[in-house]
Write a protein that holds these residues in place. Structure first.
Motif, mmCIF file in Angstrom:
data_model
loop_
_atom_site.group_PDB
_atom_site.id
_atom_site.type_symbol
_atom_site.label_atom_id
_atom_site.label_comp_id
_atom_site.label_asym_id
_atom_site.label_seq_id
_atom_site.Cartn_x
_atom_site.Cartn_y
_atom_site.Cartn_z
ATOM 1 N N LYS A 130 17.111 41.887 -6.660
ATOM 2 C CA LYS A 130 15.749 41.875 -7.186
ATOM 3 C C LYS A 130 15.122 43.268 -7.208
ATOM 4 C CE LYS A 130 13.073 38.672 -7.807
ATOM 5 N NZ LYS A 130 12.575 38.036 -9.038
ATOM 6 N N SER A 131 14.299 43.468 -8.222
ATOM 7 C CA SER A 131 13.515 44.701 -8.307
ATOM 8 C C SER A 131 12.355 44.619 -7.323
ATOM 9 C CB SER A 131 12.986 44.896 -9.727
ATOM 10 O OG SER A 131 12.213 43.772 -10.111
ATOM 11 N N ILE A 132 12.033 45.746 -6.710
ATOM 12 C CA ILE A 132 10.883 45.854 -5.802
ATOM 13 C C ILE A 132 9.970 46.935 -6.378
ATOM 14 C CG2 ILE A 132 10.113 46.266 -3.444
ATOM 15 C CD1 ILE A 132 12.017 43.970 -3.425
ATOM 16 N N GLY A 192 5.676 54.305 -8.861
ATOM 17 C CA GLY A 192 6.646 55.327 -9.229
ATOM 18 C C GLY A 192 7.868 55.384 -8.330
ATOM 19 N N THR A 193 7.975 54.436 -7.376
ATOM 20 C CA THR A 193 9.150 54.418 -6.488
ATOM 21 C C THR A 193 9.888 53.081 -6.590
ATOM 22 O OG1 THR A 193 7.982 53.579 -4.523
ATOM 23 C CG2 THR A 193 7.997 55.975 -4.850
ATOM 24 N N GLY A 194 9.824 52.452 -7.771
ATOM 25 C CA GLY A 194 10.497 51.176 -7.974
ATOM 26 C C GLY A 194 11.968 51.281 -7.623
ATOM 27 N N ARG A 195 12.487 50.220 -7.031
ATOM 28 C CA ARG A 195 13.897 50.215 -6.682
ATOM 29 C C ARG A 195 14.460 48.806 -6.757
ATOM 30 N NH1 ARG A 195 12.278 51.671 -1.392
ATOM 31 N NH2 ARG A 195 11.203 53.302 -2.552
ATOM 32 N N VAL A 196 15.781 48.743 -6.899
ATOM 33 C CA VAL A 196 16.492 47.476 -6.726
ATOM 34 C C VAL A 196 17.033 47.510 -5.312
ATOM 35 C CG1 VAL A 196 18.422 46.065 -7.498
ATOM 36 C CG2 VAL A 196 17.056 47.318 -9.182
ATOM 37 N N GLN A 216 8.857 49.419 -15.020
ATOM 38 C CA GLN A 216 9.434 48.590 -16.084
ATOM 39 C C GLN A 216 10.935 48.812 -16.214
ATOM 40 O OE1 GLN A 216 6.881 49.235 -19.529
ATOM 41 N NE2 GLN A 216 5.568 47.560 -18.885
ATOM 42 N N LEU A 217 11.384 50.054 -16.019
ATOM 43 C CA LEU A 217 12.815 50.357 -16.060
ATOM 44 C C LEU A 217 13.531 49.660 -14.900
ATOM 45 C CD1 LEU A 217 14.876 52.057 -17.678
ATOM 46 C CD2 LEU A 217 14.536 53.886 -16.025
ATOM 47 N N THR A 218 12.870 49.647 -13.746
ATOM 48 C CA THR A 218 13.442 48.988 -12.567
ATOM 49 C C THR A 218 13.627 47.497 -12.828
ATOM 50 O OG1 THR A 218 12.353 50.588 -11.105
ATOM 51 C CG2 THR A 218 13.088 48.530 -10.104
ATOM 52 N N GLN A 219 12.606 46.862 -13.405
ATOM 53 C CA GLN A 219 12.712 45.430 -13.684
ATOM 54 C C GLN A 219 13.766 45.143 -14.752
ATOM 55 O OE1 GLN A 219 9.224 43.066 -13.962
ATOM 56 N NE2 GLN A 219 8.459 43.743 -12.003
ATOM 57 N N LYS A 220 13.879 46.026 -15.723
ATOM 58 C CA LYS A 220 14.894 45.853 -16.778
ATOM 59 C C LYS A 220 16.296 45.955 -16.174
ATOM 60 C CE LYS A 220 16.463 47.610 -21.237
ATOM 61 N NZ LYS A 220 16.385 48.712 -22.239
#
Length: 396
Positions: free
Chosen positions: A352-354, A362-366, A335-339
């Motif tokens: 874009k967020s991935i 737990g490894t979200g990234r832009v 959610q932090l990544t998308q924000k």
């Protein structure tokens, strides 16, 4: 009247994705997909395109595509095996083979189609496939379609590959064993250890298969990861796309002539799907010509990539261990990544967020994709925007 069971399934699952920050909203680009794009009437610096060399908007390619429409029409008119193989397709395949350093090549409608086509045309339920755990979704689907035994290998772990190759071959259960890997891994930007993979393959007589979607036009003076390591004579399948660095659409398999001859009679997307359009074939062939004549665009891509990476790292962002222009800014929480991505968008940067399931939880990234078409001013503006939002959100 629609099915109640279907409605319930759709409503529950879409709501679940939204609640976990995993629902992807699709943005509509108004105009060309270049170094800047327009969405909702706003111009944004574009860091989410696979248009590595800026060729998707190249004027020479546009002219070649228009000429092909004038001479050959807007569509191929049939599948390749009836009368949909145009002289433009044959010329494209000849140029791909020269570009990749192989005896022959076959073109398909997309890179995804290549993996659905080629794996299942050669491998079956009596075979086994050693597949890197971070391989692209199209590889995974192609492996499943083949019905071969899929043996998952730890990412770029050569000890694990050797151990599992030895077990598979010595078990005597399988007629053939293939090792399959991306050339460049699209989420982290790391390069496959092809010299070691080829060494293990030679030791155990494995079929070698490299999907170089993110390496072609980027590594090896543009010719790709296999040529980067000088292994074009030792890799059985070189898979590539015409939709990323080449700037058009489509895919291809390059290899020995007998392999390509077999794919022409046994790979289902070739047999049962209409060929790419004349404009696509002609523009792709011209793009390959340009790359074989000069590496200027490739050098510019790498200059811009190094510049963006250094700038983001200097501001305190975690950019992982990418060895290619792919530049992830790793945040972690979905959610932090998308924000973060949304705030970039609001501030004029499209990155874009991935998140899961594209990458592990737990490894979200832009993910940032610099191109040869970006100016230093655009990259400076993007870096400054990252810094502003990173401080605003307490991340740096």
């Amino acid at each position: 009247m629609s099915s109640k069971a279907l409605e319930q399934f759709l409503d529950e699952n879409i709501e679940d994705l939204k609640s976990r920050g995993l629902y992807n909203e699709i943005d509509i680009v108004e105009g060309a997909n270049g170094p800047t794009i327009q969405i909702g009437g706003r111009e944004l610096i574009n860091l989410s395109s696979n248009n590595y060399l800026g060729l998707a908007t190249n004027n020479t390619l546009k002219q070649v595509a228009n000429e092909a429409v004038a001479s050959h029409g807007v569509g191929a008119g049939a599948v390749r095996t009836i009368n949909g193989t145009l002289d433009l397709h044959k010329e494209l395949e000849r140029k791909i083979a020269a570009f990749k350093g192989t005896e022959a090549a076959i073109s398909y409608q997309s890179g995804f189609n290549c993996n659905m086509a080629a794996i299942s045309a050669v491998m079956d339920r009596n075979d086994a496939i050693l597949s890197d755990e971070l391989n692209h979704a199209s590889i995974i689907d192609g492996c499943r379609l083949s019905k071969a035994k899929i043996i998952r290998v730890n990412h770029s772990d050569m000890d694990d590959l050797r151990k599992k190759a030895k077990e598979a071959v010595e078990s005597g259960q399988y007629n053939k064993v293939m090792v399959i890997t991306d050339g460049v891994f699209s989420m982290d930007g790391d390069i496959a250890k092809l010299p070691e993979i080829v060494e293990i393959a030679e030791e155990f007589d494995l079929i070698t298969y490299v999907d170089d979607a993110h390496g072609s036009g980027v590594l090896g003076n543009g010719a790709g990861t296999v040529k980067h390591f000088g292994l074009q004579d030792k890799v059985d399948f070189q898979i590539g796309t015409l939709s990323k660095a080449i700037g058009v659409v489509g895919g291809y398999v390059a290899g020995k002539k007998n392999l390509i001859d077999w794919l022409k009679v046994a790979s289902r997307p070739f047999l049962f799907s209409t060929a790419v359009t004349p404009a696509d074939a002609a523009a792709s062939a011209k793009a390959i010509d340009m790359l074989m004549e000069s590496n200027e665009l490739v050098q510019l891509l790498w200059e811009n990539a190094d510049y963006l990476k250094a700038g983001l790292k200097d501001k305190g962002f975690d950019i992982g261990n990418s060895e290619t222009p792919i530049t992830p800014v790793i945040i972690g929480d979905e959610q932090l990544t998308q924000k973060f991505s949304k705030r970039l968008f609001e501030s004029g940067v499209y990155a874009k967020s991935i998140v899961f399931p594209t990458v592990p939880r737990g490894t979200g990234r832009v993910r940032n994709m610099p191109t040869a078409a970006h100016t230093k001013e655009m990259l400076d503006q993007a870096i400054a925007t990252y810094e502003k939002i990173g401080k605003e959100m307490g991340m740096i």
